[in-house]
Enzyme design. Structure first.
Site, PDB file in Angstrom:
ATOM      1  N   CYS A  95      -6.100  -5.327   3.291  1.00  0.00           N
ATOM      2  CA  CYS A  95      -7.313  -4.569   2.985  1.00  0.00           C
ATOM      3  C   CYS A  95      -7.391  -4.281   1.490  1.00  0.00           C
ATOM      4  O   CYS A  95      -7.627  -5.205   0.723  1.00  0.00           O
ATOM      5  CB  CYS A  95      -7.417  -3.334   3.859  1.00  0.00           C
ATOM      6  SG  CYS A  95      -9.139  -2.806   4.026  1.00  0.00           S
ATOM      7  N   HIS A 147      -7.028  -5.589   9.174  1.00  0.00           N
ATOM      8  CA  HIS A 147      -5.725  -4.935   9.378  1.00  0.00           C
ATOM      9  C   HIS A 147      -5.011  -5.540  10.589  1.00  0.00           C
ATOM     10  O   HIS A 147      -5.144  -5.018  11.696  1.00  0.00           O
ATOM     11  CB  HIS A 147      -5.935  -3.442   9.659  1.00  0.00           C
ATOM     12  CG  HIS A 147      -6.447  -2.661   8.503  1.00  0.00           C
ATOM     13  ND1 HIS A 147      -5.619  -1.957   7.653  1.00  0.00           N
ATOM     14  CD2 HIS A 147      -7.715  -2.450   8.059  1.00  0.00           C
ATOM     15  CE1 HIS A 147      -6.350  -1.349   6.730  1.00  0.00           C
ATOM     16  NE2 HIS A 147      -7.623  -1.631   6.956  1.00  0.00           N
ATOM     17  N   GLU A 163      -2.011  -5.308  11.329  1.00  0.00           N
ATOM     18  CA  GLU A 163      -0.928  -4.422  11.807  1.00  0.00           C
ATOM     19  C   GLU A 163      -1.330  -3.623  13.044  1.00  0.00           C
ATOM     20  O   GLU A 163      -0.480  -3.257  13.856  1.00  0.00           O
ATOM     21  CB  GLU A 163      -0.472  -3.478  10.684  1.00  0.00           C
ATOM     22  CG  GLU A 163      -1.435  -2.380  10.250  1.00  0.00           C
ATOM     23  CD  GLU A 163      -2.447  -2.813   9.177  1.00  0.00           C
ATOM     24  OE1 GLU A 163      -2.678  -4.034   9.034  1.00  0.00           O
ATOM     25  OE2 GLU A 163      -3.012  -1.929   8.504  1.00  0.00           O
TER      26      GLU A 163
HETATM   27  N1  GLN Z   1     -10.953   1.097  -0.236  1.00  0.00           N
HETATM   28  C1  GLN Z   1     -11.208  -0.224   0.230  1.00  0.00           C
HETATM   29  C2  GLN Z   1     -12.568  -0.343   0.904  1.00  0.00           C
HETATM   30  O1  GLN Z   1     -13.129   0.629   1.319  1.00  0.00           O
HETATM   31  C3  GLN Z   1     -10.112  -0.707   1.151  1.00  0.00           C
HETATM   32  C4  GLN Z   1      -9.966   0.099   2.407  1.00  0.00           C
HETATM   33  C5  GLN Z   1      -8.644  -0.102   3.101  1.00  0.00           C
HETATM   34  O2  GLN Z   1      -7.663  -0.512   2.502  1.00  0.00           O
HETATM   35  N2  GLN Z   1      -8.580   0.250   4.379  1.00  0.00           N
HETATM   36  O3  GLN Z   1     -13.084  -1.414   1.048  1.00  0.00           O
END
Ligand code: GLN
Length: 535
Positions: free
Chosen positions: A382, A508, A510
């Site tokens: 992410c 994600h 995970e």
């Molecule tokens: N801050 C980033 C976004 O909003 C990544 C979010 C995250 O890592 N869950 O796109």
């Protein structure tokens, strides 16, 4: 058979592991062939934990249907392979919001709206929501917080009422703490007695007590607890500290927790639990002697729970590869060009963590530059993936001031930018791109090979995305977009193919790694780290 309801409450202190006990019981019932689900009721007023920072509440877990949930739902999924939903996690905020909406609609027909019966009715309706689908033999409900907290009272009162309504189809398990007083060299059961008294005062007699302890609780002490608390002696179970949470189901089964629940709910079970696959996993865990060292670069280094699902996914995969996981937290805030080599070079692989906001961001670029230049197996998740893109733009594409508009709204090279549909949103709660979306992978790419398929579905939690205007430039210069959403063309995965393992995912993975189904991409990353270590 009727759906049976099992309630799990906690006393004395928080953090005793109600989620692990609930998950363990679910896993045991499931391995006897029953259909089980677990839900958590959280007494706080936030609508969901999505707006809470990790210092408050650890990791925010995301369900496939896009609910930002308590991290215990992660345990539920990891232990049972079930997929949880919005209905598996309800807060006081959600309950009140729904009651207040009904009041405004006029549903209460001029009545005074009160905690009893209106709030408790709404809690009870939510408790039974999953059970009423007819899909489950057992619904395990964990009540967050500790008995005696003002804010958990309406939930406890609802459990009391449900117990009457459900009769034999209901069991209450209370988890407490038996402290060991080092100076006196003694275990003390008084806090447990008080906690059970407190539960009895509000009308709930627990059927089973689970005593969390550092030391073996002698049989006579358990009998004493049974006597004081009106519980049968065999239903006083100890939950002793074990090296891994994944041993807890075994410990619970040794003390017949699953059989006691079946007996109390008058449920016939012909099958003994089949835990062969689970035991294979534990066997691997015990016999692993080699170590794989993974560095996790993030800003919450002092907080175990902030990256819970990543830790567990790595742990599961290292175990399947017959390795012990040595996970090191590396503070992105403290990483500089001067110290990066010392901190990263002894690792076998690096994960760059998800996150929000400016703090610690520059250290992530430092780490990624070092990893890329030293061909270190690296996994960006992410925000970690977004940082991979930004670092590549700055140092390979020579777009020196490249950034995400999250960190620098005025950057001349917005290689990561706010998603179009996010531009009109001002509320922070539940408004990100959340939950599972399709991703199509490029044939021959690392993820395609790891998954063994080209079409996957993974969970998301973000507002910003790879800016497709720069796609050609990246691809012409070595960073490939190897996964995209088939409808929106949003870039889901990037990879630098010349390197051993350099992959970033906007999603994600995970969240969906479980003990029995470790995530293929994490498996592949851990294998690459082990390979790297050998060299
Ligand atoms: N801050 C980033 C976004 O909003 C990544 C979010 C995250 O890592 N869950 O796109």
């Amino acid at each position: 058979m009727d759906t049976k309801y099992i309630f799990v409450t906690g006393g004395v202190v928080s953090s005793l592991g109600k989620g692990i006990i609930s998950s363990s019981l679910a896993m045991l019932l499931q391995s006897r062939g029953f259909k089980v689900t677990i839900q958590k009721f959280d007494p706080y007023i936030n609508i969901d934990p999505g707006t809470l920072n990790p210092y408050e509440h650890g990791e925010c877990y995301v369900t496939e249907d896009g609910h930002e949930a308590d991290l215990d739902l992660g345990h539920y999924e990891r232990f049972t392979n079930i997929r949880t939903t919005r209905s598996n996690n309800v807060t006081t905020g959600r309950i009140y919001q729904s009651v207040i909406d009904k009041e405004r609609r006029g549903d209460y027909l001029g009545k005074t709206v009160q905690i009893i019966p209106h709030i408790t009715d709404e809690i009870k309706r939510n408790v039974k929501l999953l059970g009423n689908t007819g899909k489950f033999d057992f619904v395990i409900t964990e009540i967050g917080g500790t008995v005696g907290d003002i804010e958990s009272l309406p939930f406890i009162e609802s459990v009391r009422q449900l117990r009457w309504e459900l009769g034999r189809n209901c069991v209450c398990i209370h988890l407490t703490y038996v402290p060991y007083i080092r100076a006196a060299k003694e275990l003390k059961t008084k806090p447990t007695q008080h906690s059970v008294k407190q539960l009895q005062e509000v009308g709930i007699q627990p059927d089973i007590l689970v005593l969390r302890t550092e030391k073996e609780i002698p049989a006579d002490m358990r009998r004493k607890v049974a006597q004081f608390c009106n519980v049968s002696p065999d239903a006083v179970i100890q939950s002793i500290d074990v090296p891994t949470i994944y041993e807890v189901p075994i410990k619970m089964h040794e003390q017949h927790l699953d059989e006691i629940v079946l007996a109390k709910t008058q449920t016939q079970s012909v099958n003994e639990p089949d835990m062969s696959r689970w035991n294979t996993f534990l066997g691997k865990l015990k016999s692993a002697s080699d170590v794989v060292k993974i560095g996790l670069v993030g800003k919450y280094v002092e907080l175990q729970d902030a990256y819970k699902s990543i830790n567990e996914a790595l742990f599961q995969c290292a175990t399947y590869e017959d390795h012990k996981l040595d996970l090191r937290y590396i503070s992105s805030e403290k990483l500089t060009d001067a110290n990066v080599e010392a901190q990263l070079s002894e690792m076998d692989g690096i994960i760059v963590a998800p996150g929000f906001g400016q703090r610690g961001i520059e250290g992530k670029f430092v780490a990624l530059k070092w990893c890329r230049e030293h061909d270190m197996p690296t996994f960006g998740i992410c925000l970690g993936m977004q940082c991979m893109v930004i670092e590549y733009a700055r140092n390979v594409l020579n777009l020196k001031e490249a950034n995400s508009t999250e960190m620098d709204p005025k950057t001349p090279y917005n290689v990561i930018d706010l998603m179009e549909e996010q531009k009109s949103i001002s509320n922070l709660g539940g408004t990100m791109r959340l939950g599972a979306y399709e991703c199509h992978l490029t044939e021959g790419s690392i993820p395609a090979k790891a998954y063994g398929t080209l079409d996957v579905r993974e969970r998301h939690r973000h507002r910003f995305e790879f800016n497709n205007e720069y796609r050609e430039m990246f691809e012409a210069n070595g960073m490939k977009c190897v996964g995209e959403n088939p409808e929106t063309h949003l870039v889901e995965v990037v990879e630098v193919p010349g390197l051993k393992w350099f992959v970033g995912t906007q999603y994600h993975p995970e969240y969906s790694s479980t003990v029995l189904n470790p995530h293929p991409l994490f498996m592949d990353f851990v294998r690459a780290a082990i390979e790297n270590k050998k060299k």
